[in-house]
Design a protein around this motif. Sequence first.
Motif, mmCIF file in Angstrom:
data_model
loop_
_atom_site.group_PDB
_atom_site.id
_atom_site.type_symbol
_atom_site.label_atom_id
_atom_site.label_comp_id
_atom_site.label_asym_id
_atom_site.label_seq_id
_atom_site.Cartn_x
_atom_site.Cartn_y
_atom_site.Cartn_z
ATOM 1 N N ASP A 163 0.813 -1.220 0.000
ATOM 2 C CA ASP A 163 0.000 0.000 0.000
ATOM 3 C C ASP A 163 0.843 1.266 0.000
ATOM 4 O O ASP A 163 0.416 2.299 -0.520
ATOM 5 C CB ASP A 163 -0.909 0.003 1.235
ATOM 6 C CG ASP A 163 -1.858 -1.171 1.239
ATOM 7 O OD1 ASP A 163 -2.829 -1.153 0.460
ATOM 8 O OD2 ASP A 163 -1.617 -2.127 2.009
ATOM 9 N N LEU A 164 2.041 1.182 0.578
ATOM 10 C CA LEU A 164 2.935 2.333 0.621
ATOM 11 C C LEU A 164 4.371 1.838 0.554
ATOM 12 O O LEU A 164 4.783 0.994 1.354
ATOM 13 C CB LEU A 164 2.735 3.143 1.910
ATOM 14 C CG LEU A 164 3.700 4.320 2.122
ATOM 15 C CD1 LEU A 164 3.505 5.389 1.045
ATOM 16 C CD2 LEU A 164 3.512 4.931 3.509
ATOM 17 N N LEU A 165 5.115 2.362 -0.421
ATOM 18 C CA LEU A 165 6.544 2.072 -0.534
ATOM 19 C C LEU A 165 7.299 3.334 -0.163
ATOM 20 O O LEU A 165 7.109 4.392 -0.777
ATOM 21 C CB LEU A 165 6.895 1.644 -1.957
ATOM 22 C CG LEU A 165 8.378 1.428 -2.263
ATOM 23 C CD1 LEU A 165 8.971 0.339 -1.370
ATOM 24 C CD2 LEU A 165 8.584 1.084 -3.734
ATOM 25 N N VAL A 166 8.165 3.232 0.838
ATOM 26 C CA VAL A 166 8.927 4.380 1.337
ATOM 27 C C VAL A 166 10.362 4.266 0.853
ATOM 28 O O VAL A 166 11.028 3.258 1.098
ATOM 29 C CB VAL A 166 8.892 4.444 2.874
ATOM 30 C CG1 VAL A 166 9.684 5.661 3.368
ATOM 31 C CG2 VAL A 166 7.458 4.507 3.377
ATOM 32 N N GLY A 167 10.836 5.293 0.155
ATOM 33 C CA GLY A 167 12.221 5.345 -0.271
ATOM 34 C C GLY A 167 13.059 6.056 0.774
ATOM 35 O O GLY A 167 13.058 7.280 0.857
ATOM 36 N N GLY A 168 13.755 5.255 1.563
ATOM 37 C CA GLY A 168 14.723 5.796 2.502
ATOM 38 C C GLY A 168 16.107 5.322 2.092
ATOM 39 O O GLY A 168 16.962 5.060 2.944
#
Length: 403
Positions: A163-168
């Motif tokens: 549902d949410l991909l976070v680019g860290g």
Amino acid sequence: MSGRRKRIVIAGSGVAGSILAYGLRDLPDAEVICLERASADDHSDAGTGLNVGPNAIKALRRFLPDLADLLVSASLPWKSWRISLTGGRELMNLPLSQVADNDGIRIRWSQLYALLRQPVLDHVRFGVEVTAMRYARAGEAGPIVVETIDRATGAGGVIDGVDLLVGGDGRYSRVRETFLGRPRPYFLGVCIFRLLIEQSRIDLVDDYEQWFNGPNRLLAFRVPGNGTYIAGSFPIDPDEDVPDGVKRADALRALYTPRDGAPSDQCAFLIDAICQNLADIHWARLQEAPPVFSDPGQRILLLGDAAHPMVPTLGQGATQAIEDACVAVTRLRKALHGGGDIGTALEAIEQQRRARVEFVVDFSRDATDTMLAGSDPVAGSLAKTRPDFQAKLAKLYRDVPAA
């Protein structure tokens, strides 16, 4: 989809990724998976240190006070900023208490990572690299599919229904490049190198200091564990890589030795350390890229260097990653608690962060003036003692996000 937990995948367990995982780990409505390409015992970042600005500590105390206490207790305080010439003439000596509400910290990168990852180990898959990312339905900004590979075994894996991909995942973010295109970097024409030595001379180098010989700058401070972090910079052609010839001991010594005399005892110690540890130096070029936080479909969130790569002149890289993560934790917790809308949270994150980040990026670039070819470091450093510059510092260090 609405009846299940929201699946959140974080690419990279660096500063922002680990803090976000920490802030969301206890939510019953979210499944948090953090993917880290480095192994759990990888110490590739052990050779560097950093200073974290007072604003990051202030933000953590507002949003995640337990993490603030953890970092402060394990680090050395950053209380002052002193600028001199390599020959010894002092140009500025600023107690941070004049422009900040609390101290910053000095710490090793490896130590910072270990501290931030420890509370979220159950959510981190180490040694797992993201190989591909895509929307599940071509041409639609729906759920995301993430393909991975285990770097130790070579086994592939798939995480779907994201549902949410976070680019860290840093300034060379694959998440950003995949969904928003590769950013075009702007190079300032300055080389920067970093070195951490397992030696300290508290009588010579302790808190944060800088020394100039023309536009060539040294920076150093002591870190926990009897170490000294050293960074050097000098102008280069903005369109060229760092010349190999300048990486020699004689060339580096010449950059920081005054023409009209010997270096101060402080700088002699630093110059000798640099020349004796050439193989351990990390080389880079100062660069920045336009800030961006999310995709049009509101399934991607970028944090830290992935969102806004900036020059490190004011020590705001990791610091702004911490501010980003604090805001993201609060906005996403609100959205996820009870099945709220993630897209609305991403809009709120960008609205709260964009103006702040643009100010920090611009201020960091402007503060690099003394490091550029042809600059006057004496006039430029003295200008940093004036009320207008210190008012900007106060805004940087005090105007942190509201919880």
